[in-house]
Design a protein around this motif. Structure first.
Motif, PDB file in Angstrom:
ATOM      1  N   MET A   1      42.430  36.281  -4.935  1.00 51.02           N
ATOM      2  CA  MET A   1      42.222  35.718  -6.272  1.00 51.02           C
ATOM      3  C   MET A   1      41.609  34.316  -6.192  1.00 51.02           C
ATOM      4  N   THR A   2      42.110  33.488  -5.248  1.00 46.09           N
ATOM      5  CA  THR A   2      41.582  32.134  -5.097  1.00 46.09           C
ATOM      6  C   THR A   2      40.124  32.154  -4.666  1.00 46.09           C
ATOM      7  N   GLU A   3      39.791  33.057  -3.712  1.00 45.29           N
ATOM      8  CA  GLU A   3      38.414  33.151  -3.247  1.00 45.29           C
ATOM      9  C   GLU A   3      37.484  33.611  -4.368  1.00 45.29           C
ATOM     10  N   THR A   4      37.955  34.541  -5.179  1.00 42.54           N
ATOM     11  CA  THR A   4      37.138  35.012  -6.300  1.00 42.54           C
ATOM     12  C   THR A   4      36.893  33.881  -7.303  1.00 42.54           C
ATOM     13  N   PHE A   5      37.933  33.101  -7.573  1.00 40.59           N
ATOM     14  CA  PHE A   5      37.799  31.996  -8.527  1.00 40.59           C
ATOM     15  C   PHE A   5      36.824  30.947  -8.021  1.00 40.59           C
ATOM     16  N   THR A   6      36.969  30.534  -6.755  1.00 40.78           N
ATOM     17  CA  THR A   6      36.074  29.496  -6.228  1.00 40.78           C
ATOM     18  C   THR A   6      34.636  30.001  -6.134  1.00 40.78           C
ATOM     19  N   THR A   7      34.451  31.291  -5.818  1.00 35.76           N
ATOM     20  CA  THR A   7      33.098  31.847  -5.788  1.00 35.76           C
ATOM     21  C   THR A   7      32.491  31.860  -7.181  1.00 35.76           C
ATOM     22  N   ALA A   8      33.304  32.199  -8.186  1.00 32.87           N
ATOM     23  CA  ALA A   8      32.816  32.199  -9.573  1.00 32.87           C
ATOM     24  C   ALA A   8      32.416  30.792  -9.998  1.00 32.87           C
ATOM     25  N   VAL A   9      33.226  29.792  -9.642  1.00 30.43           N
ATOM     26  CA  VAL A   9      32.902  28.403  -9.986  1.00 30.43           C
ATOM     27  C   VAL A   9      31.622  27.970  -9.283  1.00 30.43           C
ATOM     28  N   PHE A  10      31.489  28.346  -8.010  1.00 26.90           N
ATOM     29  CA  PHE A  10      30.281  28.005  -7.259  1.00 26.90           C
ATOM     30  C   PHE A  10      29.050  28.645  -7.897  1.00 26.90           C
ATOM     31  N   ALA A  11      29.161  29.930  -8.276  1.00 22.56           N
ATOM     32  CA  ALA A  11      28.035  30.613  -8.910  1.00 22.56           C
ATOM     33  C   ALA A  11      27.681  29.962 -10.241  1.00 22.56           C
ATOM     34  N   TRP A  12      28.695  29.641 -11.049  1.00 23.61           N
ATOM     35  CA  TRP A  12      28.464  29.030 -12.365  1.00 23.61           C
ATOM     36  C   TRP A  12      27.751  27.693 -12.243  1.00 23.61           C
ATOM     37  N   LEU A  13      28.254  26.822 -11.355  1.00 25.80           N
ATOM     38  CA  LEU A  13      27.651  25.503 -11.203  1.00 25.80           C
ATOM     39  C   LEU A  13      26.265  25.578 -10.565  1.00 25.80           C
ATOM     40  N   SER A  14      26.094  26.497  -9.625  1.00 20.85           N
ATOM     41  CA  SER A  14      24.796  26.625  -8.948  1.00 20.85           C
ATOM     42  C   SER A  14      23.713  27.076  -9.923  1.00 20.85           C
ATOM     43  N   VAL A  15      24.038  28.082 -10.741  1.00 20.42           N
ATOM     44  CA  VAL A  15      23.045  28.573 -11.704  1.00 20.42           C
ATOM     45  C   VAL A  15      22.741  27.501 -12.736  1.00 20.42           C
ATOM     46  N   TRP A  16      23.767  26.778 -13.184  1.00 21.26           N
ATOM     47  CA  TRP A  16      23.557  25.677 -14.132  1.00 21.26           C
ATOM     48  C   TRP A  16      22.599  24.652 -13.534  1.00 21.26           C
ATOM     49  N   LEU A  17      22.839  24.287 -12.271  1.00 22.16           N
ATOM     50  CA  LEU A  17      21.987  23.302 -11.603  1.00 22.16           C
ATOM     51  C   LEU A  17      20.554  23.803 -11.479  1.00 22.16           C
ATOM     52  N   VAL A  18      20.371  25.049 -11.050  1.00 25.26           N
ATOM     53  CA  VAL A  18      19.022  25.596 -10.860  1.00 25.26           C
ATOM     54  C   VAL A  18      18.272  25.661 -12.190  1.00 25.26           C
ATOM     55  N   LEU A  19      18.943  26.166 -13.239  1.00 23.70           N
ATOM     56  CA  LEU A  19      18.286  26.262 -14.543  1.00 23.70           C
ATOM     57  C   LEU A  19      17.987  24.876 -15.117  1.00 23.70           C
ATOM     58  N   ALA A  20      18.880  23.926 -14.893  1.00 28.76           N
ATOM     59  CA  ALA A  20      18.631  22.566 -15.371  1.00 28.76           C
ATOM     60  C   ALA A  20      17.431  21.952 -14.662  1.00 28.76           C
ATOM     61  N   LEU A  21      17.302  22.209 -13.366  1.00 30.77           N
ATOM     62  CA  LEU A  21      16.150  21.702 -12.621  1.00 30.77           C
ATOM     63  C   LEU A  21      14.855  22.326 -13.128  1.00 30.77           C
ATOM     64  N   LEU A  22      14.901  23.626 -13.457  1.00 31.10           N
ATOM     65  CA  LEU A  22      13.721  24.274 -14.030  1.00 31.10           C
ATOM     66  C   LEU A  22      13.358  23.647 -15.364  1.00 31.10           C
ATOM     67  N   LEU A  23      14.368  23.302 -16.158  1.00 29.19           N
ATOM     68  CA  LEU A  23      14.117  22.621 -17.433  1.00 29.19           C
ATOM     69  C   LEU A  23      13.437  21.281 -17.199  1.00 29.19           C
ATOM     70  N   GLY A  24      13.975  20.505 -16.241  1.00 24.05           N
ATOM     71  CA  GLY A  24      13.393  19.195 -15.966  1.00 24.05           C
ATOM     72  C   GLY A  24      11.958  19.282 -15.480  1.00 24.05           C
ATOM     73  N   VAL A  25      11.659  20.290 -14.662  1.00 26.55           N
ATOM     74  CA  VAL A  25      10.298  20.455 -14.134  1.00 26.55           C
ATOM     75  C   VAL A  25       9.332  20.892 -15.231  1.00 26.55           C
ATOM     76  N   SER A  26       9.788  21.762 -16.132  1.00 29.13           N
ATOM     77  CA  SER A  26       8.894  22.334 -17.137  1.00 29.13           C
ATOM     78  C   SER A  26       8.706  21.440 -18.361  1.00 29.13           C
ATOM     79  N   TRP A  27       9.598  20.458 -18.570  1.00 29.33           N
ATOM     80  CA  TRP A  27       9.505  19.668 -19.789  1.00 29.33           C
ATOM     81  C   TRP A  27       8.173  18.937 -19.948  1.00 29.33           C
TER      82      TRP A  27
END
Length: 302
Positions: A1-27
């Motif tokens: 359960m702990t590994e699943t939670f930390t992986t979910a948090v990692f995925a959530w933050l990573s995708v947020w970061l990648v999409l935010a960087l795409l926003l910054g590049v495209s603006w």
């Protein structure tokens, strides 16, 4: 359960970061289209764009870990063929690192902007004198600004009332009341939160343009009850008084040249429907096409 939670948090933050960087590049590529459009629509659309990385990351991560929503081809691990979300023990450290970086950025913003503005709002509300539509501050420095998020208030100094004509004061008050009607201070707060993963040099152009669009939108709303040339003249007149905005507030002064040009140009149509719909369609396409590869990528990493 702990590994699943930390992986979910990692995925959530990573995708947020990648999409935010795409926003910054495209603006920089999208900015010209926004600046030529109605600032009232442009400010709302830009805030939507800035919120899409966080919203998109939340949607993708939710689909990744909810079997009923996750379009992943069935596959087995060690003979077990059950619906599952990716889980990796190594995810705790990168998740903690990303969470710390974004958390520090949030705390820095709160310490430098949100908390000082909150203290200033409480102090000025206590010292000011209530007037119809605004709070009068007995200060000789000319200033007019809106403070507060859920229940914002307009503050005007005695110095501004003495330095401006009755017509100019009326325009200034209409402009500041427009900030209250639009909840611009709350919009600015959300814009800061949405762009937390971005480096400062990429965040500032987005936040600066969003604030500019908000000011231009309030100028246009003030011009609904007066001649646009009169509003432009008031913006120039107040700019010569060199007023400054308090941290976390929306002041009448600032972005003088761009605001005057916006007022004096011909009114234009709002952004094309394709500009409004494109982010949602892109997010939907990403959600349906990226879940499977993302699932398998997280499982393959060691």
């Amino acid at each position: 359960m702990t590994e699943t939670f930390t992986t979910a948090v990692f995925a959530w933050l990573s995708v947020w970061l990648v999409l935010a960087l795409l926003l910054g590049v495209s603006w920089p590529l999208m900015r010209a289209g926004f600046t030529r459009s109605d600032p009232r629509r442009a400010s709302a659309l830009l805030l939507t764009w800035m919120g899409l990385p966080l919203f998109g990351s939340t949607v993708l991560t939710t689909m990744l870990y909810l079997p009923d929503l996750r379009p992943v081809v069935d596959h087995c691990h060690a003979g077990a063929c059950v619906a599952h979300g990716p889980s990796r023990g190594w995810s705790a450290w990168p998740a903690a690192l990303l969470l710390t970086l974004i958390g520090v950025a949030g705390l820095r913003f709160a310490w430098r902007h949100y908390l000082p503005a909150l203290r200033l709002l409480r102090t000025l509300s206590r010292l000011g004198e209530a007037r119809p539509g605004f709070t009068l501050l007995h200060d000789d420095s000319p200033a007019a600004f809106a403070l507060g998020w859920l229940q914002p208030r307009v503050f005007v100094t005695r110095g501004l009332l003495n330095a401006c004509s009755t017509a100019e004061v009326a325009i200034i008050l209409r402009h500041e009341q427009a900030h209250l009607q639009r909840r611009d201070n709350l919009r600015l707060l959300l814009a800061n939160l949405f762009t937390l993963p971005l480096p400062r040099r990429w965040r500032q152009p987005l936040l600066r343009d969003h604030r500019l669009f908000c000011e231009q939108a309030c100028d246009w709303m003030a011009a609904d009850g007066a001649d646009r040339a009169a509003v432009a003249e008031t913006v120039l007149s107040v700019a010569r008084l060199q007023m400054t905005a308090p941290s976390g507030g929306a002041a009448f002064a600032g972005h003088t040249e761009q605001r005057v040009r916006s007022l004096l140009r011909d009114r234009v149509e709002p952004p094309a429907l394709s500009l409004t719909v494109a982010p949602v369609l892109a997010l939907a396409l990403l959600a349906t096409q990226a879940i499977g590869p993302m699932h398998h990528f997280l499982e393959l990493l060691r």
